[in-house]
Design a protein around this motif. Structure first.
Motif, mmCIF file in Angstrom:
data_model
loop_
_atom_site.group_PDB
_atom_site.id
_atom_site.type_symbol
_atom_site.label_atom_id
_atom_site.label_comp_id
_atom_site.label_asym_id
_atom_site.label_seq_id
_atom_site.Cartn_x
_atom_site.Cartn_y
_atom_site.Cartn_z
ATOM 1 N N VAL A 557 0.820 -1.199 0.000
ATOM 2 C CA VAL A 557 0.000 0.000 0.000
ATOM 3 C C VAL A 557 0.859 1.257 0.000
ATOM 4 N N ASN A 561 -0.009 4.566 -2.180
ATOM 5 C CA ASN A 561 -0.852 5.559 -1.515
ATOM 6 C C ASN A 561 -0.323 6.978 -1.629
ATOM 7 N N LEU A 667 -8.106 2.982 -4.371
ATOM 8 C CA LEU A 667 -7.102 2.396 -3.487
ATOM 9 C C LEU A 667 -7.743 1.523 -2.422
ATOM 10 N N PHE A 671 -6.671 -2.310 -1.877
ATOM 11 C CA PHE A 671 -6.191 -2.715 -0.552
ATOM 12 C C PHE A 671 -7.358 -2.632 0.436
ATOM 13 N N ASN A 674 -6.618 -2.531 4.436
ATOM 14 C CA ASN A 674 -5.615 -1.607 4.944
ATOM 15 C C ASN A 674 -6.292 -0.385 5.531
ATOM 16 N N LEU A 677 -5.274 4.306 4.622
ATOM 17 C CA LEU A 677 -5.775 5.202 3.599
ATOM 18 C C LEU A 677 -6.579 6.325 4.228
#
Length: 685
Positions: A557, A561, A667, A671, A674, A677
């Motif tokens: 990530v 990111n 995103l 992911f 995750n 973010l």
């Protein structure tokens, strides 16, 4: 300021003087805001003040997305927001989707509501609005509520990507009568047919109609005569005799509102289609791409028919049955549009003689498109046919050498990675001493013998770039990160003003050494160089299609990111620094290869194409194209203390996904587990 001024025995009241700005006039604001996109209006204009919000509320189009891969609850939630939406993007990927019936019912109900509103009998909605007025809300919340759920806005745009429908025949699909734009893509619908006459009869306001058939589907368009129209039997023998009859019957014909017709890979009765063209007095764009059927017999008649139309076409393209046109036909097409701003080329027609004539022609072209047929192969590669293998290189040389590309804004074509490799560095492979490609001195010297002259695209003001990157019959398969660094570095330096970038990889390429098929891929990892695209400060839309992306992003990530603001936190920067610390061995091998090439005379310094300041700057920046040091410098610039962020205007992002998301939402999709973010993922539709 107010006050009283004594003038003799009289008193006069001094009133404040205030000069109104032109920006307070809604008529002027409407003209200014008409040049902005929907996302800009929604994000930057509407929150300014109440006046601007009321001015643009009717100009903004709310978009609803319906994707068959979603869960049933999510599909139902998307359909619940359909009333009041101006655009519907529908992707039906399955041949037997259980939610297909729900979509059809929602469209039918939408049409019923529209007819009730037009007839003035929608009393239920009026009662609901009266009840909502009694709910206590602040003025700002009330304005926002009415803006996002404005039920009087009809559905105007429909993008439909579907397989063969199972619940109903395609001719019974409930197209809303309020449509002005219809984009139809059919796949896995072999042997299907649909009536264009029915669509035009159901949608009298239709302005733009685009229909495309994918590789694995052969679809026929049927045309029936309208009820108030007598069909014309246009044949080869009676075409000249019926020209006077056409002129007399045009006034009595049904006139359609169509301005754009684009058909690709479809079967069509050309005689009936010519009859339809006599009913479109407002038509400006007509493109018939890779058509098949009875076009060979009627092609000469169709060419003679076009000059008889009472209107002038501004953009045209005609190609049929995977065959090249005669040079005389191409010259005739260019002669009819000597100062056209759009050029649409058929891949089989692109030859050195044609490009030489285009280079010598003074033009004001702003859009260059290249089309090719993929029906003869089982995959959509642009240059698998022997006749098309040299076409991407010819287009590349034309963009490098033509002096008339100052106004070029849009390119849709195919290119080879070897033409962007100015120093032959794609031979570096994985930068490992065990990599045989990087250690072969003969191969390195052969591909790295650069001429030294800067030959790059001359279209510096390019706004839209959509292309297929190919490595067919190349000695180096396009599977290593160095080729991704070359691609992203070339685009970011040569086209700095891009706003829309769409890169796609073919599903199959052939290695010229082993003659085996392989799947090319682009690297999204940090050392793959996708961060080099952050130089495109005006980029608003980024799409990358790669078969390997269907299996996952193949990166962490913190390597992606940086696209959003949350990617510049201390944790992400630290992780990227740790990754770059592992590049020392690769940089050592890279320096060794560069030193060896200098000794052999295979590496030369680029010289600018001219003494212009811009050419000198580009020649200096491209000197490190494909090297890891180029990526390292870009990461330092992104994560620097004075960094202002990447992609400040990016609105849409997609990695091998048919729907363009907001960057943060895309995103989240890549992911999903995750938490690093930027906040929770809001609505995807």
């Amino acid at each position: 300021m107010t006050g009283v001024v004594r003038l003799g025995w009289k008193q006069q009241l001094r009133r404040p003087t205030r000069t109104l700005s032109p920006l307070h006039l809604p008529e002027i604001l409407i003209i200014i805001f008409s040049y902005l996109s929907d996302d800009t209006l929604r994000q930057s204009v509407a929150p300014v003040c109440r006046l601007w919000l009321h001015t643009v509320r009717n100009a903004m189009i709310r978009e609803v997305v319906w994707f068959s891969e979603w869960t049933p609850n999510r599909l139902s939630e998307a359909l619940s927001t359909l009333p009041g939406a101006g655009r519907l993007i529908c992707h039906n990927q399955f041949t037997n989707c259980p939610a297909e019936a729900l979509l059809l019912d929602a469209l039918r109900q939408l049409e019923v509501n529209l007819q009730q509103q037009l007839n003035g009998s929608n009393n239920n909605n009026n009662n609901q609005e009266q009840e909502q007025q009694h709910v206590s809300r602040t003025p700002a919340v009330e304005t926002t509520y009415r803006f996002f759920f404005h039920k009087n806005v009809p559905l105007q745009h429909l993008d439909l990507v579907t397989n063969k429908l199972t619940s109903i025949p395609f001719d019974l699909f409930p197209f809303p009568t309020s449509l002005t734009t219809l984009n139809l893509t059919l796949c896995r619908a072999y042997g299907s047919a649909f009536s264009l006459t029915r669509i035009l009869a159901l949608c009298p306001l239709l302005v733009s109609f685009h229909a495309k058939c994918r590789v694995d589907a052969l679809v026929r368009i049927t045309l029936e005569p309208f009820e108030q129209q007598q069909s014309l039997n246009i044949t080869a023998s009676g075409l000249q005799q019926q020209q006077q009859q056409q002129q007399q019957q045009r006034e009595n014909k049904k006139q359609l509102a169509l301005r754009s017709i684009i058909l690709e890979g479809l079967d069509l009765d050309l005689a009936k289609f010519m009859n339809l063209l006599t009913m479109t007095p407002h038509l400006k764009e007509l493109k018939l791409i890779d058509m098949y059927g009875g076009w060979r017999r009627m092609w000469a008649d169709f060419q003679n028919f076009l000059p008889t139309l009472p209107y002038r076409l501004e953009s045209t393209h005609f190609s049929y049955d995977t065959e090249a046109s005669d040079s005389g036909e191409i010259e005739a097409m260019l002669a009819r549009q000597p100062m056209s701003s759009e050029w649409s080329l058929w891949g089989l027609n692109v030859k050195p003689s044609l490009l030489q004539s285009l280079e010598s022609t003074v033009n004001v072209v702003t859009k260059l498109e290249l089309y090719w047929s993929s029906r003869s192969q089982g995959y959509g590669a642009s240059c698998h046919r022997q006749e098309l293998q040299s076409v991407p290189t010819l287009i590349h040389k034309y963009l490098c050498n033509s002096p008339h590309l100052v106004h070029l804004r849009v390119i849709r074509s195919a290119f080879l990675i070897k033409d962007m490799d100015l120093f032959g560095r794609r031979t570096f492979g994985n930068l490992s001493p065990l990599d045989s490609k990087a250690c072969d001195p003969e191969l390195v010297h052969e591909l790295a013998d650069a001429s030294g002259k800067l030959e790059v695209w001359q279209c510096r003001n390019l706004k839209t770039l959509q292309f297929e990157i190919n490595a067919h019959l190349d000695v180096i398969p396009m599977t290593d990160p160095v080729q991704s660094r070359i691609l992203f570095g070339y685009i970011s330096r040569v086209c700095p003003n891009l706003e829309d970038l769409f890169i796609t990889c073919p599903s199959v390429c052939v290695d010229s050494v082993s003659r085996r098929n392989y799947t090319p891929r682009l690297s999204l990892q940090l050392y793959g160089g996708i961060c080099l695209l952050s130089r495109l400060r005006s980029l608003k839309r980024l799409r990358i299609e790669d078969y390997y992306l269907c299996q996952g992003p193949n990166c962490e990530v913190y390597e992606m990111n940086w696209i959003v603001s949350s990617g510049r936190d201390s944790w992400s920067r630290k992780k990227r620094q740790e990754v770059m610390s592992e590049w020392k061995s690769m940089e050592t091998e890279e320096n060794r290869l560069e030193t060896e090439r200098k000794k052999n005379g295979g590496l030369k310094k680029l010289t600018p194409a001219s003494a212009a300041k811009e050419d000198v700057r580009i020649a200096k920046e491209l000197q490190n194209i494909g090297l890891i040091v180029d990526v390292r410098n870009m990461v330092k610039e992104m994560d620097g203390y004075f960094s202002v962020g990447c992609f400040p205007e990016l609105e849409r992002l997609s990695f091998e996904y048919p729907i363009d998301h907001r960057p943060r939402n895309e995103l989240h999709r890549l992911f999903p587990k995750n938490s690093r973010l930027d906040g929770p993922c809001i609505t995807w539709f």
